[in-house]
Design an enzyme around this catalytic site. Structure first.
Site, short mmCIF file in Angstrom:
data_model
loop_
_atom_site.label_atom_id
_atom_site.label_comp_id
_atom_site.label_asym_id
_atom_site.label_seq_id
_atom_site.Cartn_x
_atom_site.Cartn_y
_atom_site.Cartn_z
N ARG A 49 0.76 -1.24 -0.06
CA ARG A 49 -0.10 -0.08 -0.11
C ARG A 49 0.89 1.38 -0.12
O ARG A 49 1.73 1.31 1.01
CB ARG A 49 -0.83 0.00 1.34
CG ARG A 49 -1.72 -1.19 1.44
CD ARG A 49 -2.38 -1.02 2.71
NE ARG A 49 -3.31 -2.23 3.09
CZ ARG A 49 -3.93 -2.60 4.22
NH1 ARG A 49 -3.81 -1.67 5.25
NH2 ARG A 49 -4.50 -3.72 4.28
N ASP A 51 0.54 5.39 0.43
CA ASP A 51 -0.44 6.53 0.80
C ASP A 51 -0.79 7.36 -0.07
O ASP A 51 -0.08 7.59 -1.09
CB ASP A 51 0.47 7.02 2.09
CG ASP A 51 0.30 6.07 3.41
OD1 ASP A 51 -0.27 5.10 3.41
OD2 ASP A 51 1.53 6.55 4.32
N ARG A 194 8.59 7.60 5.80
CA ARG A 194 8.40 8.99 6.08
C ARG A 194 8.60 9.41 7.49
O ARG A 194 9.31 10.67 7.70
CB ARG A 194 6.68 9.49 5.80
CG ARG A 194 6.63 9.35 4.05
CD ARG A 194 5.13 9.42 3.69
NE ARG A 194 4.43 10.45 4.42
CZ ARG A 194 3.10 10.79 4.45
NH1 ARG A 194 2.45 9.77 4.26
NH2 ARG A 194 2.66 11.95 4.87
#
Length: 248
Positions: A49, A51, A194
């Protein structure tokens, strides 16, 4: 028959890879295109996945179909049908139990930073003006390789069975006007890259040091780590698989 599909996409206009109830995703757009072109409902499974706003230079998804497809023709039709920010690179036949998510042995990301205003990179790199100590950031990045549990960099309240990740590489490289963080691991937690970048930037501006990074990792607390950097500077660049997944 199961097929792997290799693609890339600009994530600017999508709320991530995975289907969302009230927002457009890359998965939804691709499933709709495949369903129309193959004239039956197609569901796909991605390698992971990304974001909202994150880009992918290389992503894989798999889908099943009862009939053999003309891969060259389908690649051409998909690229003609899909929006310009999604590109199909390849489609190939794999073993029936091959899985884009669970069979991946490594994933690589890049995070781009610019320190001078650049109108051509506004949507593709994080504009960070403060002077950075790249040497200190690389020392802290190398320290990551000494650890396995990265709960401190995981998004809070994430339903995962383990926070263990096997990091292979983590390094900052200055490439002309762009400062790029390269990181590779067998798997990543939600928001992990991140959060790592945000923590290393704190080191780069002198807000924290190598010792602090060690303590942050050992604390297993997300609140101890740095803030997550913006999504638009992050790129999934490679997903690696063993050769054994392909059908002979």
């Amino acid at each position: 028959m199961r097929y792997f599909l290799e693609l890339s996409y600009n994530g600017r206009h999508y709320h991530g890879w995975q289907n969302q109830p009230n927002a457009i995703s890359v998965q939804e757009v691709l499933e709709n295109a495949l369903s129309i072109l193959l004239r039956k409902e197609i569901s796909i499974m991605g390698a992971g996945r990304t974001d909202s706003g994150v880009h992918a230079k290389q992503m894989y998804a798999h889908f099943d179909t009862e009939e053999e497809i003309n891969r060259v023709e389908l690649i051409y039709k998909l690229n003609s049908f899909l929006p310009t920010d999604i590109s199909i690179k390849d489609i190939f036949l794999v073993k029936d139990d091959a899985h884009t998510r669970f069979d991946a042995v490594a994933r690589s990301y890049e995070y781009w930073i610019v320190q001078e205003k650049n109108p051509f990179l506004t949507d593709y790199a994080y504009y960070f003006k403060t002077v950075l100590d790249i040497g200190a950031m690389n020392e802290a990045a190398a320290e990551l390789l000494n650890h396995k549990d990265f709960q401190c960099f995981s998004k809070s309240n994430t339903d995962v069975k383990t926070y263990l990740c096997d990091l292979k590489n983590a390094v900052w490289v200055q490439e002309k006007e762009t400062l790029v963080f390269y990181i590779t691991a067998d798997r990543f937690l939600r928001n992990m890259v991140r959060a790592i970048v945000g923590t290393l930037l704190d080191v780069g501006i002198g807000k924290s040091n190598l010792h602090d990074v060690k303590q942050i990792i050992e604390s297993k607390s997300r609140s101890k780590a740095g803030a997550s950097v913006p999504a638009h500077g992050l790129y999934l660049t490679e997903v690696a698989y063993p050769d054994t997944i392909q059908r002979n």
